[in-house]
Enzyme design. Structure first.
Site, PDB file in Angstrom:
ATOM      1  N   ASP A  88      57.951  -2.709 -66.531  1.00 50.41           N
ATOM      2  CA  ASP A  88      58.641  -3.555 -67.529  1.00 50.41           C
ATOM      3  C   ASP A  88      58.741  -2.932 -68.929  1.00 50.41           C
ATOM      4  O   ASP A  88      58.473  -3.611 -69.935  1.00 50.41           O
ATOM      5  CB  ASP A  88      57.946  -4.922 -67.623  1.00 50.41           C
ATOM      6  CG  ASP A  88      57.995  -5.703 -66.313  1.00 50.41           C
ATOM      7  OD1 ASP A  88      58.510  -5.177 -65.325  1.00 50.41           O
ATOM      8  OD2 ASP A  88      57.498  -6.841 -66.292  1.00 50.41           O
TER       9      ASP A  88
ATOM     10  N   ASP B 100      61.639  -6.811 -65.320  1.00 54.88           N
ATOM     11  CA  ASP B 100      61.613  -8.269 -65.375  1.00 54.88           C
ATOM     12  C   ASP B 100      63.078  -8.711 -65.506  1.00 54.88           C
ATOM     13  O   ASP B 100      63.799  -8.207 -66.384  1.00 54.88           O
ATOM     14  CB  ASP B 100      60.783  -8.692 -66.606  1.00 54.88           C
ATOM     15  CG  ASP B 100      59.971  -9.954 -66.383  1.00 54.88           C
ATOM     16  OD1 ASP B 100      59.548 -10.212 -65.252  1.00 54.88           O
ATOM     17  OD2 ASP B 100      59.762 -10.694 -67.379  1.00 54.88           O
TER      18      ASP B 100
ATOM     19  N   HIS C 105      65.125 -12.174 -65.240  1.00 54.50           N
ATOM     20  CA  HIS C 105      65.135 -13.627 -65.033  1.00 54.50           C
ATOM     21  C   HIS C 105      66.532 -14.240 -65.187  1.00 54.50           C
ATOM     22  O   HIS C 105      67.278 -13.872 -66.109  1.00 54.50           O
ATOM     23  CB  HIS C 105      64.234 -14.311 -66.069  1.00 54.50           C
ATOM     24  CG  HIS C 105      62.794 -13.913 -66.019  1.00 54.50           C
ATOM     25  ND1 HIS C 105      62.049 -13.970 -64.866  1.00 54.50           N
ATOM     26  CD2 HIS C 105      61.946 -13.473 -66.993  1.00 54.50           C
ATOM     27  CE1 HIS C 105      60.805 -13.571 -65.141  1.00 54.50           C
ATOM     28  NE2 HIS C 105      60.720 -13.262 -66.417  1.00 54.50           N
TER      29      HIS C 105
ATOM     30  N   HIS D  59      63.167 -14.544 -72.183  1.00 59.26           N
ATOM     31  CA  HIS D  59      63.062 -13.081 -72.256  1.00 59.26           C
ATOM     32  C   HIS D  59      63.652 -12.459 -71.005  1.00 59.26           C
ATOM     33  O   HIS D  59      63.685 -13.089 -69.939  1.00 59.26           O
ATOM     34  CB  HIS D  59      61.596 -12.648 -72.416  1.00 59.26           C
ATOM     35  CG  HIS D  59      60.757 -12.983 -71.212  1.00 59.26           C
ATOM     36  ND1 HIS D  59      60.237 -14.240 -70.999  1.00 59.26           N
ATOM     37  CD2 HIS D  59      60.390 -12.230 -70.142  1.00 59.26           C
ATOM     38  CE1 HIS D  59      59.572 -14.248 -69.852  1.00 59.26           C
ATOM     39  NE2 HIS D  59      59.645 -13.042 -69.304  1.00 59.26           N
TER      40      HIS D  59
ATOM     41  N   LYS E   1      62.375  -8.123 -60.598  1.00 61.22           N
ATOM     42  CA  LYS E   1      61.475  -9.211 -60.193  1.00 61.22           C
ATOM     43  C   LYS E   1      61.615 -10.396 -61.133  1.00 61.22           C
ATOM     44  O   LYS E   1      62.120 -10.252 -62.250  1.00 61.22           O
ATOM     45  CB  LYS E   1      60.027  -8.693 -60.179  1.00 61.22           C
ATOM     46  CG  LYS E   1      59.580  -8.200 -61.544  1.00 61.22           C
ATOM     47  CD  LYS E   1      58.161  -7.669 -61.505  1.00 61.22           C
ATOM     48  CE  LYS E   1      57.702  -7.248 -62.877  1.00 61.22           C
ATOM     49  NZ  LYS E   1      57.641  -8.340 -63.851  1.00 61.22           N
TER      50      LYS E   1
ATOM     51  N   CYS F 239      51.826  -8.062 -66.409  1.00 59.24           N
ATOM     52  CA  CYS F 239      52.487  -7.370 -65.303  1.00 59.24           C
ATOM     53  C   CYS F 239      51.785  -6.086 -64.884  1.00 59.24           C
ATOM     54  O   CYS F 239      51.766  -5.752 -63.702  1.00 59.24           O
ATOM     55  CB  CYS F 239      53.958  -7.162 -65.631  1.00 59.24           C
ATOM     56  SG  CYS F 239      54.823  -8.755 -65.668  1.00 59.24           S
TER      57      CYS F 239
HETATM   58  C1  VGL Z   1      55.534 -10.157 -68.547  1.00 59.68           C
HETATM   59  C2  VGL Z   1      55.094 -12.243 -69.361  1.00 59.68           C
HETATM   60  C3  VGL Z   1      56.257 -12.719 -68.804  1.00 59.68           C
HETATM   61  C4  VGL Z   1      55.125  -8.721 -68.428  1.00 59.68           C
HETATM   62  C5  VGL Z   1      56.699 -10.613 -67.972  1.00 59.68           C
HETATM   63  O1  VGL Z   1      55.982  -7.853 -68.191  1.00 59.68           O
HETATM   64  O2  VGL Z   1      53.909  -8.446 -68.572  1.00 59.68           O
HETATM   65  N1  VGL Z   1      54.725 -10.975 -69.212  1.00 59.68           N
HETATM   66  N2  VGL Z   1      57.066 -11.899 -68.124  1.00 59.68           N
HETATM   67 ZN    ZN Z   2      58.942 -12.541 -67.441  1.00 56.80          ZN
END
Ligand code: VGL
Ligand code: ZN
Length: 218
Positions: free
Chosen positions: A18, A56, A58, A91, A116, A161
């Site tokens: 990420d 990430d 979403h 995010h 993901k 993550c």
């Molecule tokens: C993450 C919070 C929400 C991460 C992703 O990449 O660590 N943390 N989504």
């Molecule tokens: Zn996230």
């Protein structure tokens, strides 16, 4: 022992977790100094023949966004379909600038990108499974097919993550190391990053520093 082989005899891979605009300063869910991992990670990539990345990714109606729960604020914890869920600011919305990889992150060696967190009903911190271990992302099978026995995890965020990716790697039987200076965390509660490192070590994740590769790199 040739360059593709680690001390345990198998191939090792670097997992970039990420490293996206929303997780660095200026982004929607920044880690402290998260952008500092980029040059470290770029240098580390030279030590690996196989590099993969998680992203990430979403949908706008994702259940981890506080904005999708009237009256709730980021940082609050809810029950999301039976699983404890920290609520976050919006995010890494699919296709948004915040979801893009950091512009300075080298992508030439990245052989596979695992997206993901695409199911609005469940979050996915780990690069291997959703938070309920209900669905696999395909990363585990891919690495096994590639003959990987050992993974090195770097990126954002140490206490989410990165942590869950490393824990699942061990659970799947891979040797796992986290390169701590190539990671940054959220520290929603002060101490979360340190606790994450302790938790990982407790199940057998090795916590190493990028300088380890000067001796053990090739
Ligand atoms: C993450 C919070 C929400 C991460 C992703 O990449 O660590 N943390 N989504
Ligand atoms: Zn996230």
């Amino acid at each position: 022992m040739n360059e593709q082989e680690s001390s345990s005899g198998g191939t090792r891979t670097l997992i970039l977790v990420d490293i996206q605009n929303d997780f660095v300063p200026g982004g929607a869910l920044p880690t402290k100094n998260g952008d500092e991992v980029v040059p470290v990670v770029n240098t580390l990539q030279r030590q690996f023949d196989l590099v993969v990345a998680t992203q990430d990714w979403h949908p706008p109606d994702h259940g981890s966004f506080a904005s999708n729960h009237p009256g709730k604020r980021p940082g609050e914890i809810i029950d999301l379909n039976g699983i404890e869920q920290v609520l976050w600011p919006d995010h890494c919305v699919q296709g948004s600038p915040g979801a893009k990889f950091h512009p300075d992150l080298q992508m030439e060696k990245v052989r596979k990108v695992i997206r993901k967190g695409t199911d609005p009903g469940i979050d996915s911190y780990s690069g291997f499974f959703d938070n309920g271990h209900r669905k696999a992302t395909g990363l585990g099978d891919y690495l096994t097919e590639m003959g990987v026995t050992e993974v090195f995890v770097v990126g954002l965020a140490t206490d989410y993550c990165v942590k869950f990716t490393a824990l699942d790697a061990v659970r799947l039987g891979f040797g796992a190391s986290v390169v701590r200076d190539a990671c940054r965390g959220v520290d929603l509660e002060p101490g979360d990053i340190d606790r994450a490192l302790t938790e990982m070590e407790a199940v057998g994740v090795r916590i190493v520093h990028s300088s380890w590769f000067i001796v053990h790199g090739s």
